[in-house]
Design an enzyme around this catalytic site. Structure first.
Site, short mmCIF file in Angstrom:
data_model
loop_
_atom_site.label_atom_id
_atom_site.label_comp_id
_atom_site.label_asym_id
_atom_site.label_seq_id
_atom_site.Cartn_x
_atom_site.Cartn_y
_atom_site.Cartn_z
N ASP A 8 0.76 -1.37 0.04
CA ASP A 8 0.21 -0.05 0.11
C ASP A 8 0.88 1.20 0.00
O ASP A 8 1.38 1.44 0.82
CB ASP A 8 -0.70 0.02 1.41
CG ASP A 8 -1.58 -1.24 1.53
OD1 ASP A 8 -1.17 -2.34 1.01
OD2 ASP A 8 -2.83 -1.14 1.85
N GLU A 39 -4.27 2.04 -3.19
CA GLU A 39 -5.36 2.27 -2.71
C GLU A 39 -5.34 3.56 -1.68
O GLU A 39 -6.55 4.16 -1.50
CB GLU A 39 -6.39 1.16 -2.07
CG GLU A 39 -5.63 0.92 -0.55
CD GLU A 39 -6.85 0.80 0.50
OE1 GLU A 39 -7.96 0.66 -0.01
OE2 GLU A 39 -6.36 0.31 1.50
N ASN A 40 -4.17 3.59 -1.04
CA ASN A 40 -4.17 4.72 -0.10
C ASN A 40 -3.17 6.15 -0.53
O ASN A 40 -2.69 6.81 0.36
CB ASN A 40 -3.55 4.31 1.03
CG ASN A 40 -4.38 3.61 1.85
OD1 ASN A 40 -5.78 3.78 1.97
ND2 ASN A 40 -3.83 2.32 2.25
N ASN A 67 -10.18 -1.47 0.05
CA ASN A 67 -11.23 -1.01 0.75
C ASN A 67 -11.39 0.55 0.58
O ASN A 67 -12.61 1.12 0.75
CB ASN A 67 -11.36 -1.32 2.01
CG ASN A 67 -10.51 -0.89 3.05
OD1 ASN A 67 -9.42 -0.95 2.69
ND2 ASN A 67 -10.49 -0.41 4.21
N HIS A 68 -10.47 1.19 0.29
CA HIS A 68 -10.47 2.65 0.19
C HIS A 68 -10.62 2.90 -1.29
O HIS A 68 -10.17 4.16 -1.78
CB HIS A 68 -9.45 3.37 0.60
CG HIS A 68 -9.32 3.30 2.22
ND1 HIS A 68 -10.49 3.72 3.09
CD2 HIS A 68 -8.54 3.01 3.03
CE1 HIS A 68 -10.60 3.56 4.17
NE2 HIS A 68 -9.14 3.19 4.40
N HIS A 173 -3.05 -4.15 3.22
CA HIS A 173 -4.10 -3.52 3.99
C HIS A 173 -3.62 -3.04 5.34
O HIS A 173 -3.91 -1.92 5.86
CB HIS A 173 -5.44 -4.17 4.20
CG HIS A 173 -6.41 -3.42 4.91
ND1 HIS A 173 -7.09 -2.53 4.86
CD2 HIS A 173 -6.83 -3.79 6.26
CE1 HIS A 173 -7.85 -2.10 5.73
NE2 HIS A 173 -7.83 -2.91 6.57
N HIS A 175 -0.75 -2.80 6.50
CA HIS A 175 0.38 -1.66 6.44
C HIS A 175 1.70 -2.23 7.04
O HIS A 175 2.56 -1.64 7.24
CB HIS A 175 0.11 -0.17 6.78
CG HIS A 175 -1.04 0.30 6.03
ND1 HIS A 175 -1.37 1.67 5.93
CD2 HIS A 175 -1.63 0.00 4.86
CE1 HIS A 175 -1.96 1.88 5.06
NE2 HIS A 175 -2.44 0.95 4.52
FE FE2 Z 1 -7.12 -0.85 2.93
#
Ligand code: FE2
Length: 256
Positions: A8, A39-40, A67-68, A173, A175
């Site tokens: 991520d 995603e982040n 999810n983001h 996810h 991290h």
């Molecule tokens: Fe995530």
């Protein structure tokens, strides 16, 4: 075939470090193909088309999400013009974008799939059942799954269940990079690849803000930390004859 996967990417500092360092990383690990979880990448939550293009121009072949994925709502309009972006297969809205991207590299068809875990996620279908559906009719030599999930148990279960059908299951996810990388029946697996983002932080978030939220129950905005960056990921080596994974190596570049 060597596949480089970076975990991520978090916020501006993580993004800038990945863009600057990717060519050197690809050279160091002799990477033929590169997948990055983005995603982040936009201010710690979500991604934009502009950032997608920056990561592709830096050398990424495929960008996965989580999810983001749609936290920056503009990406819902843009995602169909981001052909190398993979969105979670079991997340609403299901109509936007693709949950499986197939690209060709060195004469091999590489499928990259993105799936959410079921624990503590707003997923719309169980990851194992969703994956079973995706595998039906899928024609690829190498199948790489970014399993974006919170619970280590379900990531391990998923990898063991699909180990003979896919080439790699890479967790994202949390991290936080785990030290359990292994090969299961020719499938590379790690519970979590870790993040590319602010090192002096709480999972990429500003420490003071997280403290205010957790200790004083304050409602706070997601504020990314700044400063020194850690880059985490892994390298998967795949046998060109069998298309099976033979080695997975953790990558963790901490600041000095
Ligand atoms: Fe995530």
């Amino acid at each position: 075939m060597n596949i480089l996967f970076l975990g991520d990417v978090v916020a501006r500092s993580g993004r800038e470090a990945v863009i600057a360092d990717l060519p050197a990383l690809q050279k160091e690990y002799a990477a033929d193909f590169t997948v990055i979880n983005g995603e982040n990448a936009a201010h710690g939550k979500g991604i934009t088309k502009k950032i997608y293009n920056q990561l592709i121009e830096a050398g990424a072949d495929v960008i996965t999400l989580g999810n983001h994925a749609f936290s920056k709502r503009e990406i819902l309009q843009d995602i169909n013009s981001c052909p190398a972006m993979v969105r979670p297969a079991n997340m609403e809205p299901l109509h936007a974008g693709s949950s499986c991207v197939i690209k060709e590299c060195k004469g091999k068809r590489i499928a990259v799939i993105n799936i959410l875990g079921s624990a503590f996620m707003n997923s719309t279908g169980h990851p194992i059942l969703v994956m079973e559906e995706l595998l039906k009719g899928l024609e690829a030599d190498i199948i790489l799954v970014d399993l974006h999930a919170e619970a280590s148990s379900e990531k391990i279960l998923f990898a063991r269940y699909f180990s003979e059908k896919v080439t790699a299951v890479l967790g994202t996810h949390t991290h936080v990079q785990t030290a359990d990388e292994t090969i299961i029946n020719g499938c590379a697996f790690i519970t979590d690849t870790g993040m590319c983002g602010p090192y002096d932080s709480v999972l990429g978030r500003d420490t003071g803000e997280v403290l205010a939220r957790l200790l004083n129950d304050m409602s706070t905005y997601y504020k990314p930390a700044t400063g020194r960056v850690v880059i985490c990921g892994c390298l998967i080596e795949i046998d060109d004859e069998t298309n099976r994974a033979v080695r997975i190596t953790r990558i963790q570049k901490r600041p000095e």
